[in-house]
Scaffold this active site. Structure first.
Site, PDB file in Angstrom:
ATOM      1  N   HIS A 136      -5.215   4.866  -2.801  1.00 37.85           N
ATOM      2  CA  HIS A 136      -4.259   3.876  -2.297  1.00 37.85           C
ATOM      3  C   HIS A 136      -4.769   2.452  -2.507  1.00 37.85           C
ATOM      4  O   HIS A 136      -4.006   1.550  -2.823  1.00 37.85           O
ATOM      5  CB  HIS A 136      -4.008   4.149  -0.806  1.00 37.85           C
ATOM      6  CG  HIS A 136      -2.834   3.415  -0.251  1.00 37.85           C
ATOM      7  ND1 HIS A 136      -1.536   3.763  -0.546  1.00 37.85           N
ATOM      8  CD2 HIS A 136      -2.755   2.355   0.592  1.00 37.85           C
ATOM      9  CE1 HIS A 136      -0.714   2.939   0.092  1.00 37.85           C
ATOM     10  NE2 HIS A 136      -1.422   2.075   0.786  1.00 37.85           N
ATOM     11  N   TYR A 184      -6.779   2.590  -6.816  1.00 34.34           N
ATOM     12  CA  TYR A 184      -6.074   3.084  -8.011  1.00 34.34           C
ATOM     13  C   TYR A 184      -7.016   3.827  -8.958  1.00 34.34           C
ATOM     14  O   TYR A 184      -6.871   3.771 -10.167  1.00 34.34           O
ATOM     15  CB  TYR A 184      -5.381   1.926  -8.767  1.00 34.34           C
ATOM     16  CG  TYR A 184      -4.368   1.195  -7.930  1.00 34.34           C
ATOM     17  CD1 TYR A 184      -3.286   1.878  -7.366  1.00 34.34           C
ATOM     18  CD2 TYR A 184      -4.465  -0.166  -7.678  1.00 34.34           C
ATOM     19  CE1 TYR A 184      -2.349   1.221  -6.581  1.00 34.34           C
ATOM     20  CE2 TYR A 184      -3.530  -0.834  -6.888  1.00 34.34           C
ATOM     21  CZ  TYR A 184      -2.477  -0.133  -6.344  1.00 34.34           C
ATOM     22  OH  TYR A 184      -1.551  -0.775  -5.576  1.00 34.34           O
ATOM     23  N   GLU A 235       6.583  -1.869  -2.514  1.00 32.87           N
ATOM     24  CA  GLU A 235       5.527  -0.955  -2.073  1.00 32.87           C
ATOM     25  C   GLU A 235       6.133   0.274  -1.428  1.00 32.87           C
ATOM     26  O   GLU A 235       7.269   0.258  -0.967  1.00 32.87           O
ATOM     27  CB  GLU A 235       4.601  -1.652  -1.070  1.00 32.87           C
ATOM     28  CG  GLU A 235       3.662  -2.635  -1.744  1.00 32.87           C
ATOM     29  CD  GLU A 235       2.328  -2.766  -1.031  1.00 32.87           C
ATOM     30  OE1 GLU A 235       2.252  -2.420   0.161  1.00 32.87           O
ATOM     31  OE2 GLU A 235       1.370  -3.218  -1.671  1.00 32.87           O
ATOM     32  N   HIS A 238       5.996   3.379   1.508  1.00 35.05           N
ATOM     33  CA  HIS A 238       5.481   3.790   2.820  1.00 35.05           C
ATOM     34  C   HIS A 238       5.950   5.223   3.063  1.00 35.05           C
ATOM     35  O   HIS A 238       6.588   5.522   4.072  1.00 35.05           O
ATOM     36  CB  HIS A 238       5.946   2.826   3.917  1.00 35.05           C
ATOM     37  CG  HIS A 238       4.807   2.322   4.760  1.00 35.05           C
ATOM     38  ND1 HIS A 238       4.841   2.255   6.119  1.00 35.05           N
ATOM     39  CD2 HIS A 238       3.569   1.887   4.411  1.00 35.05           C
ATOM     40  CE1 HIS A 238       3.689   1.793   6.579  1.00 35.05           C
ATOM     41  NE2 HIS A 238       2.902   1.557   5.558  1.00 35.05           N
TER      42      HIS A 238
END
EC number: 6.3.5.3
Length: 739
Positions: free
Chosen positions: A54, A57, A98, A100
């Protein structure tokens, strides 16, 4: 003292405690080598979270390097909180998307809400004022009570946060497929505006400068959230609810205003959001990017729970917090500024020259680690990649046209498929007009937001057809970028750049890694051809439940520039007598289509194909025609094919319909999902000018009969549908499934 309970360095190694934190044996050995000793508990925590997929990478970097990231308008590419693109007149657009996903799977309201909060912080930490939010959501089928619950709560969470903070949620997409049942996808995108001189970086320059903590206090929520996001969901994931943070949009609203005022002060050196890995990532990254070190005194961290250990403080992902570096001696100004907004700003450390991150607590040094080792030196893995077993089989299938008995019934059934049906139930919960700059509201091809003080607008969209990408990752990757650009063009915008959210299964499985590689290859090629560089993004791996991966879903968030708001174009028909044109040829392409899924309950075969040079040529022609004032309405042809696109253009209008004649085999003409197609309407007096400018075929005209009638080339009626009835079916589908 809770410190007594922490295992010592020898225990951490011998009992393999590091493995529970997510480090492999090899990685732990690397840490040992970097430090020249065994790490203590806090240090092991720092490495485990910074070296998670996370944050680092580490599994995807070799693939991400393929993306084109530069262009004449790009002011900031990947590597900062968000990317920045020049829009002229000293202004720039800042945007990022992004995921979640994991938090939303177990605590959907807070998971989605804090996803929105986090992406907003990434944008205003660059110095930009957030002006719009979008999202891209994936769920299982709405027949399942669990999916209904997730869907309702995720939408409520996005609405709850966005509405309170006063940033309009203007667009997005929602798709439904069985593979997302246990692992929904929640991707949030934020778009902001900035003047060039206000751009800020997350960098800790200047030895002796002061490190300050601003915003909400730190609790135990979200500890190891980044690590949790780097593993597969399982039955025990429910127990990880504490790893889901809780958001406070009113606190964030104050934080935005305070930070935007702060950015005008020359006392500010650098600023970064405390996102994944909280204090650890913000301090290590700011130090590393500046080639400096940081010392922090953790006793000074504002804490809302008692007895927090250094480990807990460093790894907490409590929301609404920022780390800033200010010029030495200017601290009181900053404290006063934040106090005005009722927010805390606390001195908690300083910038040093020796590139070390040092942490002190209760008078003792509790961690000493090179900042670069955390931020830059995570191992990079070149994962094995293997073509998915199903791929060759799908590629060899001869594409058969599905059997359709009744075209009208099929059209009505398609309009009620949740992926095609109206998302009004979703966006009616969002305040999409707050700030009064929204020009095109949700429901058209792309949203458009006014750039205040100018005649310009920003067009924005999120797109990804995951089914095509599952069938053919490279082709599907091209289509995702092309469709986003097509949506921008249909709204009167010139595509500028993309942000991406790469949602995939477990990269340690070679077939999943192959999907990642191939889809990035396709996206990269499309970005180069369409001149839309990638300016930032996010990778979300391990989207699996009980070993079953979601479809590969590399979502594209694209922003375009509307040079003059009078070019803004929407998808609905405008007036009777206008001519209806179709751009692009239709082939019998049904792989991954809504029709195939609806009739067979599964997808198979080849995805639709795309020729990027043809796509670019058509987009340029359409945009030029729109800018020349020749176009009344424009709509891209996507899920459900031409019949659905024409129906949607009628549904959006009031009392208008169309009479259209389509050539070729009827099922394909109506429902195939061939790419690079547009439905355009043009005033009769502009017929010649339009046909000169654009390669298009006139197929019919807009009527005031409130009916859509489609004929075949022999002039036989394939279907006649009342627009009010279609609207009712299309609008009622999702509310009906939720009852």
């Amino acid at each position: 003292m809770s410190l007594m309970l922490e295992p010592n360095p020898t225990q951490i190694k011998e009992e393999r405690i590091y493995a529970e934190m997510g480090l492999t044996d090899e990685e732990f050995a690397m840490v040992e080598k970097i430090l020249g000793r065994l790490p203590n508990y806090t240090e092991t925590g720092l490495f485990s979270v910074m070296w998670s997929e996370h944050c680092s990478y580490k599994n995807s970097k070799p693939v991400l390097r393929k993306f084109p990231t530069t262009g004449e308008r790009v002011l900031q590419g990947p590597g900062e909180g968000a990317g920045i693109v020049d829009i002229g007149d000293n202004q720039a657009v800042v945007f990022k998307m992004e995921s979640h996903n994991h938090p939303s799977a177990i605590e959907p309201y807070q998971g989605a809400a804090t996803g929105v909060g986090g992406i907003i912080r990434d944008v205003f930490s660059m110095g930009a004022r957030p002006v719009a939010l979008l999202n891209s959501l994936r769920f299982g089928e709405l027949q399942s009570p669990r999916v209904k619950y997730l869907f309702e709560e995720v939408v409520a969470g996005i609405a709850g946060y966005g509405n309170c903070i006063g940033i309009p949620t203007v667009g997005g997409e929602v798709q439904f497929d069985p593979c997302y049942e246990g692992n929904p996808l929640v991707n949030a995108m934020c778009v902001g505006l900035i003047n060039h001189e206000d751009i800020k970086k997350g960098q800790a320059h200047g030895a002796g400068n002061t490190v300050m903590y601003v915003g909400a206090s730190t609790g135990r929520d979200g500890i190891h959230g980044a690590t949790f996001a780097s593993e597969e969901l399982s039955e025990s994931s429910e127990a990880k609810r504490p790893a889901v943070q809780v958001g406070d949009p009113f606190m964030e609203k104050l934080l935005i205003e305070a930070c935007l005022e702060l950015i005008q002060s020359d006392a500010l050196v650098g600023i970064q959001d405390m996102g994944a890995a909280g204090l650890t990532s913000s301090s290590a990254e700011m130090a590393s990017k500046a080639g400096m070190g940081i010392e922090m005194y953790l006793d000074d961290v504002p804490q809302r729970e008692t007895g927090m250990t250094p480990y807990e403080m460093m790894l907490s992902e409590s929301q609404e917090r920022m780390l800033i570096v200010v010029k030495k001696g200017r601290e009181q100004e900053i404290v006063d500024l934040f106090e005005k907004y009722g927010l805390a700003a606390v001195t908690m450390g300083k910038v040093t020259e020796d590139k070390m991150l040092r942490l002190f607590h209760k008078g003792e040094m509790v961690a000493e680690v090179p900042a670069d080792a955390l931020a830059e030196e995570a191992p990079i893995y070149h994962k094995p990649s293997q073509e998915a077993a199903y791929f060759a089989e799908f590629q060899q299938m001869k594409m058969e046209t599905p059997k359709v008995e009744n075209y009208k019934e099929t059209l009505f059934a398609l309009l009620q498929q949740p992926t095609i049906a109206s998302k009004e139930w979703v966006y009616d919960q969002y305040d999409y007009q707050v700030r009064t700059s929204t020009v095109v509201t949700p429901g058209s091809d792309a949203a458009v937001v006014r750039v205040r003080g100018t005649e310009k607008g920003l067009a924005m969209t999120t797109d990804c057809n995951s089914r095509y990408i599952y069938l053919d990752p490279e082709m599907g990757g091209k289509i995702a970028v092309a469709e986003a650009a097509r949506n921008i063009v249909c709204s009167g915008g010139e595509p500028l750049a993309i942000t991406d959210c790469l949602n995939f299964g477990n990269p340690e499985k070679p077939e999943i890694f192959w999907q990642i590689e191939k889809s990035v290859d396709g996206m990269s090629e499309a970005c180069r051809t369409l001149q839309t560089p990638v300016i930032g993004g996010n990778v979300s791996m391990y989207n699996e439940r009980s070993g079953e991966a979601v479809y590969p879903t590399p979502t594209v968030g694209m922003v375009g520039l509307v040079h003059d708001l009078k070019h803004v174009t929407t998808q609905e028909f405008k007036q009777a007598g206008d001519l209806v044109y179709v751009i692009g040829e239709t082939k019998a392409e049904f792989g991954g289509s809504e029709l195939q899924k609806m009739l067979h309950g599964k997808i198979f075969g080849q995805s639709p194909s795309i020729d990027l040079d043809v796509e670019l040529k058509r987009q340029k022609q359409v945009l030029a025609a729109i800018q020349a004032g020749l176009v009344q309405s424009a709509h891209d042809v996507a899920e459900g094919g031409l019949a659905v696109a024409i129906s949607e253009s009628a549904i959006g209008a009031n009392g208008l319909g169309a009479t259209v004649k389509l050539d070729g085999e009827a099922t394909a003409a109506l429902f195939a999902e061939s790419q690079s197609r547009f439905v355009i309407t043009v005033k009769r007096e502009n017929k010649e000018a339009f046909e000169k400018a654009v390669e298009a075929i006139q197929v019919g005209e807009v009527t005031n009969t409130n009916e859509v009638t489609i004929h075949n080339e022999e002039n036989e009626v394939l279907l006649t549908a009342n627009v009010d009835e279609m609207r009712k079916a299309w609008k009622g589908a999702i509310p009906c499934l939720l009852k």
